[in-house]
Structures are given as C-alpha cells and as structure tokens.
Write a protein that holds these residues in place. Sequence first.
Motif, short mmCIF file in Angstrom:
data_model
loop_
_atom_site.label_atom_id
_atom_site.label_comp_id
_atom_site.label_asym_id
_atom_site.label_seq_id
_atom_site.Cartn_x
_atom_site.Cartn_y
_atom_site.Cartn_z
N ASP A 307 0.83 -1.19 -0.12
CA ASP A 307 0.17 0.05 0.04
C ASP A 307 0.83 1.21 0.31
O ASP A 307 0.58 2.17 -0.73
CB ASP A 307 -0.90 0.00 1.10
CG ASP A 307 -2.03 -0.95 1.14
OD1 ASP A 307 -2.24 -1.61 0.17
OD2 ASP A 307 -2.60 -1.25 2.00
N ARG A 308 2.14 1.12 0.77
CA ARG A 308 2.81 2.44 0.87
C ARG A 308 3.59 2.58 -0.37
O ARG A 308 3.73 3.80 -0.93
CB ARG A 308 3.83 2.14 1.89
CG ARG A 308 4.78 3.39 2.08
CD ARG A 308 4.14 4.46 2.83
NE ARG A 308 4.91 5.63 2.98
CZ ARG A 308 4.70 6.74 2.10
NH1 ARG A 308 3.72 6.95 1.39
NH2 ARG A 308 5.63 7.72 2.29
N ASN A 309 4.02 1.63 -1.11
CA ASN A 309 4.60 1.62 -2.50
C ASN A 309 3.58 2.53 -3.46
O ASN A 309 4.06 3.33 -4.30
CB ASN A 309 5.18 0.37 -3.12
CG ASN A 309 6.54 0.27 -2.47
OD1 ASN A 309 7.31 1.16 -2.34
ND2 ASN A 309 6.59 -1.06 -2.06
N GLU A 310 2.31 1.90 -3.51
CA GLU A 310 1.22 2.42 -4.28
C GLU A 310 1.04 4.05 -4.11
O GLU A 310 0.88 4.85 -4.89
CB GLU A 310 -0.12 1.62 -4.26
CG GLU A 310 -1.26 2.18 -4.79
CD GLU A 310 -1.07 2.17 -6.45
OE1 GLU A 310 -1.84 2.77 -7.16
OE2 GLU A 310 -0.35 1.25 -6.79
N GLN A 311 0.97 4.16 -2.74
CA GLN A 311 0.95 5.67 -2.31
C GLN A 311 1.92 6.56 -2.74
O GLN A 311 1.67 7.87 -3.16
CB GLN A 311 0.64 5.88 -0.61
CG GLN A 311 -0.71 5.11 -0.21
CD GLN A 311 -0.58 4.62 1.04
OE1 GLN A 311 0.35 4.97 1.79
NE2 GLN A 311 -1.59 3.86 1.59
N CYS A 312 3.02 5.99 -2.78
CA CYS A 312 4.33 6.82 -3.19
C CYS A 312 4.21 7.05 -4.70
O CYS A 312 4.27 8.31 -5.03
CB CYS A 312 5.65 6.15 -2.96
SG CYS A 312 6.15 6.16 -1.20
N LEU A 313 3.60 6.12 -5.39
CA LEU A 313 3.30 6.44 -6.90
C LEU A 313 2.19 7.36 -6.92
O LEU A 313 2.35 8.41 -7.77
CB LEU A 313 3.10 5.15 -7.56
CG LEU A 313 4.02 4.03 -7.66
CD1 LEU A 313 3.53 2.87 -8.19
CD2 LEU A 313 5.29 4.61 -8.38
N GLN A 314 1.40 7.42 -6.19
CA GLN A 314 0.13 8.46 -6.36
C GLN A 314 0.43 9.92 -5.85
O GLN A 314 0.21 10.86 -6.39
CB GLN A 314 -0.73 7.91 -5.31
CG GLN A 314 -1.75 6.74 -5.93
CD GLN A 314 -2.62 6.13 -4.64
OE1 GLN A 314 -3.04 6.72 -3.64
NE2 GLN A 314 -3.33 5.11 -4.85
N GLN A 315 1.51 9.91 -4.69
CA GLN A 315 2.13 10.90 -4.47
C GLN A 315 2.77 11.87 -5.70
O GLN A 315 2.93 13.02 -5.98
CB GLN A 315 2.98 11.12 -3.37
CG GLN A 315 3.54 12.29 -2.74
CD GLN A 315 4.29 12.14 -1.53
OE1 GLN A 315 4.01 12.52 -0.39
NE2 GLN A 315 5.66 11.88 -1.81
N CYS A 316 3.74 10.94 -6.48
CA CYS A 316 4.48 11.28 -7.59
C CYS A 316 3.63 12.01 -8.39
O CYS A 316 3.77 12.97 -9.10
CB CYS A 316 5.20 10.32 -8.15
SG CYS A 316 6.82 9.89 -7.14
N GLU A 317 2.25 11.36 -8.91
CA GLU A 317 1.46 11.92 -9.90
C GLU A 317 0.97 13.18 -9.18
O GLU A 317 0.70 14.14 -10.03
CB GLU A 317 0.25 10.69 -9.78
CG GLU A 317 -0.84 11.01 -10.82
CD GLU A 317 -1.87 10.02 -10.99
OE1 GLU A 317 -2.32 9.59 -12.13
OE2 GLU A 317 -2.13 9.58 -10.05
N GLN A 318 0.71 13.30 -7.79
CA GLN A 318 -0.20 14.52 -7.53
C GLN A 318 0.78 15.73 -7.41
O GLN A 318 0.41 16.67 -8.05
CB GLN A 318 -0.59 14.14 -5.68
CG GLN A 318 -1.26 15.47 -5.44
CD GLN A 318 -1.79 14.94 -3.80
OE1 GLN A 318 -1.43 14.16 -3.33
NE2 GLN A 318 -2.89 15.77 -3.58
N PHE A 319 2.14 15.48 -7.33
CA PHE A 319 3.12 16.40 -7.54
C PHE A 319 3.09 16.86 -8.78
O PHE A 319 3.00 18.24 -9.10
CB PHE A 319 4.77 15.82 -7.18
CG PHE A 319 4.90 15.94 -5.81
CD1 PHE A 319 4.62 17.10 -4.87
CD2 PHE A 319 5.55 14.80 -5.19
CE1 PHE A 319 4.98 17.08 -3.58
CE2 PHE A 319 5.96 14.83 -4.09
CZ PHE A 319 5.56 15.62 -3.39
N VAL A 320 2.99 16.01 -9.65
CA VAL A 320 3.02 16.50 -11.31
C VAL A 320 2.08 17.15 -11.61
O VAL A 320 1.89 18.50 -12.26
CB VAL A 320 3.34 15.23 -12.21
CG1 VAL A 320 2.92 15.29 -13.55
CG2 VAL A 320 4.62 14.45 -11.98
#
Length: 625
Positions: A307-320
């Motif tokens: 879950d944490r890895n998935e959230q890290c990807l989601q955060q990268c998307e949110q930054f972009v």
Amino acid sequence: MSIRIGPESLLEELPQSVEINGREYILSRDSETRPIIFSSECPHQGGTVEVVDDGCLQCPRHRWEFDPETGDSTTVTSESLTTYELNSRDGYLYADLPHADTALDFSVAEDNSQRPTINLLSHATLSIEYNGFKLVTDPWLDGPAFLDAWTQYPPPTCDTNTVASDTDAIWITHEHPDHLNPRTLDHFSNETPIYVPELNYRRLSTRLRGLGFENVHSLPTDTPYQLTDDIEAACFESNSTWNDSILALNCGGFKILNFNDAGLNWKVNRAIPDADLIAAGFAFGASGYPITWNHLDVEQKTQMIQDRNEQCLQQCEQFVEMFDADYLLPFAKFFELVQPEHKPYRELIEKNRPSDVAEYLDDHKVTVLDLLPGEIWHGKDDSIERRPNREQFFDEEFKEQYLQNTFESQEPVVNEPFNLTHSELATYFESLGNSELVSKIEDFALTLSLTGENENFNALIRIRGGNIEYRPTGEPISIGELEAENHVTMSCPAELVQYVVRNDRSWDDIHVGYWCNFDRHPDEYNLEFWRLLHAPWEARDDTMRVADRYNIETELTSMTMADLVEKGDIQDILATYGLYCAGCPQGIGEDIIEAARIHGLNPDQARQLVDELEANVSDSQIVSD
C-alpha cells in the motif's frame, strides 16, 4: 475572509469534497446536524483527506482517519482537520476561509538559453550546476547512516574529495544522518557555505558549527534568498509533524522543487504554482514501521508495504499535476540495510523502482528522469549519462554480495563500550518532563529493554500529567501487565541508546535504522510520544511554550533586523545585549523578538530591549519600511 462556497443544495449529500479557489475542503455536519467545513489538508504530511463514507474521512497516504462530525482524528489522538465557520444567506453558503497565499516573488532574470545539469550522486544527494555554480544537497557519500544500519545503494560512483573540492555551496534540508552526515561533511572545507532552513531554533546551524563549519546560513522559510546573480533559493517547512523542509531553486527561470522525503505541502503550491522539475521520494523503506513491530503478522506487514509503495506512486502523480511539472526525478530512496542481522528485514522490504514511476505516469505529459546514483541529466530529454551495467543493481544475488562486502569493510560510527547507567537514563528522561510537549502525551508507558554484550537494562518510563518517571525493572514489563492508556515496548541495542542520549540525537536514528523491536497496546499511534523521541530537545527547551513567553507587542516586528540596524543608530544598544546584527546574514529574516529569543535573552530581557529600541527608533522610520 468570507467566501461564497455555493448553493445550499450542496448540503443535501454530506459529507462531500469541494474545491474552493484551488484548495480542497470537506463539507459535513456536526453532531447537532449543523453544517461545517474542514480543510482537506492532512495534518501529518499534507495529503488530501477524502470522503470514504458517511462515517469516515481518510487520508490515503498513511491511512489517518477523521470523524466527519468533528474533524478529529480517530487514529491519532489530539490531531484534527482545521475547521472553519460556515453560514448561509440568500440561498448560498459562505465560509470564513484564510486569505489566499501570494506567489513567491522570484527576482532573477529568466534565461531560456540554458538549463541546470543535475547529477544524482547518491540517495538524496544532488549536484545541481548552473552557470558555473555547483550546489550539493544533503551530501551522504561516505560511510553508513542511522547508526551503521543504512548504506547507499546503488553505490555512488564519485570521489567524495573531488565532489567536496568542486562544490560552491551545500544545502541541508534536515537533521537525519542520510541528509546531515558528519563523515561526509568532514571531506569539505570548513569555509564551504552551507544553507539550512531556520527550524528548531537554529538546531541545524548549531550542529554544523559544532562540526567546525564557519559559513553557515540559517535562512527564514517562505522567503527567496539569492545565492548568485542568477540563482535564487527558498525553503519551506514540511507540512508535517516532523522537522523537515522543502527546497525551491530558481535557476534563471528554471524552477526546481526538491521535496526529498518531506511529503506534500499545499503552501508550496500556492507560493510556486508551477515548477519545471520535481524531485521526490518514490518508494517504501525509510521507516522501521511496520516491519519491526511485533503486533503485526507477515501478511499485514506485506500488505502495508505494498500500500505504501502504491501511495508513493500516487504522490508522485499528485506532485506532477499540482505543479504542472515537465520533469520528475524520483530519488531519496537509494539505500539498503547493510547489517547481516537485518537480512530478514531486507527480504520483506519491497520497493518501487524509478522505472515503475515512469510506467505509472506514462499517460502524463511529464518526463520521468529515471536516474540511478552516478547518472547525470544534462538538461534535455535525451541527455542522460548512464552508468554501465546498471541492471546488475537489481539482481538480488549481486546486491547481497555487495552488502556483505560493504559491511565487512565499513568503519562503524558507534564503537564506544557500553557504560550507561540507570541514573544517567533517569536524568535524561526526567529532564523532558513538565514541558508542553510531554503534557500532551497524557497517560503513557514505555517499557525499554536494552541489550548489551555483558548486561541487559530494563526500565519503565511512565508519563502522566506532564511528568516523566523513570524506574529500573528487573525484567521487561510486558503488554497487559500494567494499566495505561497506551503501552509501548521497545527493545534495542544498549550501545545505540547510549550514543543517542550522550550525543543528543533523535531516536529516529535507532528506529529508522531498524534497530528496535516494538509492540503496543492498544494499536494506536500516539503522535506526541513519537514527536518526543523524534526531537527530545524540544521538550528539554520547552520550545512549544516559547511563543507564549515572548508574546511582546511592538511595531518593531514589522521590520527585519537588517532594516532596523540600517535605519536606527542602535548598534550600541544591541551590543549591550550580545546582539551584533550589522552585516549578519540571518538579519534578513529575523525581527527583534526572534533575534532576542534565538540569542538566548529571557522574556524580561527581551521586553527591556524592545523598550530601549522603541525609545531610539522613531515612528517615521518604522512606517518608512
């Protein structure tokens, strides 16, 4: 400022998320069915809280949950969403929301003819070169971190002495040893300019001066600072309970935001609406939770890591999406646990790869710079300089052999014999009591078990009513053996605790280094307790009460110390109190109250100083500012 939210019909289906002037909010009702509105910014690391159902609001990043009727966290005591007054008139809803933040006023001229070159040296260490000026961030290139637990991986390819001699300035975002690394800094000249954010009452600058550096600049947050004629920098506090910061660089109009592992802060987006390049963490790993916690089984831990890895990807998307970025650099997660005893933890850890970030953002216009340490981006889409045989670093057999060789050859940071006493530990813990931070912990019990070569130490640290009591125990007190609202057991190597206590370090050095084993009951996260271990000096100095003690009203706070010295003949007065502010680089970001506090004046002395200055600085001089 009262802002119109929308028609009253929005109240027909609650709770619900709404966007107002580019910010996220949640409309809901309290226990008396009165309409209310919350900020959606999670108090942990600035993630966006979402509506799960009628009874739950949740931040997807770390699963913090909140009560839709109160905004109070149901998973972390004493934390809550910010609530604003909501009313209606003429069929519309209105809320008293904060004024919009203004964009940061960068002043360097734009130069589209060149872009910075970025060399990912290691982990969170970037070498950013623009127009002949080279800035190195968070240098960790030599030796282990977190008390010999972490090593850089993939390893750096650079020579540390060469990097040090070629560097014009250093930027350090926070105190963790993978960012402020004494062994690496020892390679640099003590005259090298180092820039740090003004956090924790100059904690960072004090540590760096203690290491011998003579040119340390402690900068105010949210304020541009010119490094060269064509490079400006600004730092922002993490929107987090932890001491971390975010670096913004403007290199001739090319804007870089270095979030490292600070998490999201919406204030940065309001100050810098768009950025060219985002550098951010992208994977699980920089925490012993959940792996070193005994109340969780392997299946639960595995699911949390995924879950944490998935959230890290989601955060990268949110930054972009937030910053409309052209480039994303995944970094700050290039490390491995190097201790042989930590191999079971390594086998459980799963991490995203930079290529996973690129795949996740494939349908976005952003270019993902999937660099490994030792690789360089020369400012263009197709201008990446790769290291040879890069795929070998993802081979498990190769990695294990490399870690074994590194462990056998590394010089340990902690190598002093254990001679800590119960009396010394009691003095340490009890000195943190009667502070604002500890008063918020309420009823808490910590069973501390220290294991050494020749002897074991067991003790109970009990926190109640703002007091801390330390009591040696013959055997560890297990979960369920005493009555406390929260009970945590912690076992860890004795010599590491000795190092943290005697060197006034954060306990993060131990538990982020996977050195502890924990259990807790109930399964709740007591934020204030972990804040105490994160920054015990905040309790010892009682910094949470500092603002109240220095609540001195004066119009002089409208001026920086630099302006005050320039406009008034007051240097002799300041010198009497030990303030030598003329030409001080920190003077651009301090007012008189901040300067008095930071230089150790007590509130009575600060009041007396203000009275003397007010008598010597005219109203016209203050207004002219």
